[in-house]
Design an enzyme around this catalytic site. Structure first.
Site, short mmCIF file in Angstrom:
data_model
loop_
_atom_site.label_atom_id
_atom_site.label_comp_id
_atom_site.label_asym_id
_atom_site.label_seq_id
_atom_site.Cartn_x
_atom_site.Cartn_y
_atom_site.Cartn_z
CB SER A 145 -0.89 0.02 1.27
OG SER A 145 -1.53 1.25 1.37
CE1 TYR A 158 -4.02 -1.66 5.19
CE2 TYR A 158 -3.20 0.57 4.58
CZ TYR A 158 -3.80 -0.82 4.06
OH TYR A 158 -3.87 -0.85 2.76
#
Length: 266
Positions: A145, A158
């Site tokens: 990501s 995350y």
């Protein structure tokens, strides 16, 4: 000739979004596809859709937080098709309510995200690599990501888990390259998956659009085509890389759109 003829691909999180797009694209290019997902009914529907179009696909249940389940999905793939040549580690979780800043992040949530977002990638590779070696090589693609490269006001767990995916990708590429196993990652920016469309307001989407270099948002197929390239022999000399697929959102000085607005108003 189809790009994925003779390839057998296990796609985790394949029942929707990026995983589903990738499953469809790989099947269209001749791959035999195993769609693994916690939503096993959705995975079965996706597999039936592929078969209805002339492709070859099956579904299997996957709990990416459970190592035994990951191993079973890999073994199922080999039992079904005789080998595994392609692994797309695509499962990932985020939680905007519990995954906050460093001082306030829920530590149980930290552990959960590290387990699902990072450890599942390690385990998928751990169980698939011996079969890939036996098959003469393969390609592993991990979903990272842009949160692994750029920090944010929240989602510390995350971001840290996805940064781990980026570096783990390099380790896998280094350690198993001599076995003709390549490992790369994709780092999506904002992608308009069904989940994103359902949970993001027009105001928030407009904010993202303001800072994109391109005048549109990404779609699941934008990631799917990148994964397809990395899985195919067209990328046979690429390994250990993370390709950022993010519409130019992170390439410029972040003040550029604001300065442009000021100059247009002057």
């Amino acid at each position: 000739m189809a790009k994925m003829n003779d390839k057998v691909a296990l796609i985790t999180g394949g029942a929707s979004g990026i995983g589903l797009s990738t499953a469809n694209l790989m099947a269209e290019e001749g791959a035999k596809v195993v769609i693994a997902d916690f939503n096993v009914e959705g995975a079965k529907e996706a597999a039936e859709h592929i078969k209805a179009k002339g492709g070859d696909a099956v579904a299997v249940f996957l709990d990416a937080g459970n190592g035994d389940s990951i191993k079973e999905a890999v073994e199922f793939t080999v039992q079904q098709y005789g080998k595994i040549t392609t692994l797309f580690n695509n499962v990932g979780l985020t939680n905007l309510k519990k995954d906050l800043d460093v001082v306030n992040v829920d530590l149980d949530e930290w552990d959960r995200l590290m387990n699902v977002n990072l450890k599942s990638v390690l385990l998928g590779c751990r169980y698939a690599i011996p079969h890939m070696i036996q098959a003469g090589g393969g390609s592993i693609i991990n979903t990272a990501s842009m949160a692994g490269f750029a920090s944010d006001a929240i989602r510390v767990a995350y971001g840290a888990s996805k940064a781990g995916v980026v570096n783990l990708t390099k380790y896998i590429a280094t350690q198993y390259g001599k076995h003709s196993i390549r490992c790369n990652a994709v780092a999506p920016g904002l992608i308009l998956t069904p989940a994103a469309k359902n949970n993001m307001s027009p105001e928030l989407l407009n904010t993202f659009a303001k800072y994109n270099a391109l005048p549109y948002h990404g779609e699941p197929d934008d990631i799917g085509h990148t994964v397809l390239f990395l899985a195919s022999n067209a990328s046979k000399f690429i390994t250990g890389q993370t390709i950022q697929v993010e519409g130019g959102h992170y390439i410029a000085n972040p003040t550029v759109p604001d300065f442009e607005q000021m100059m247009n108003m002057a």
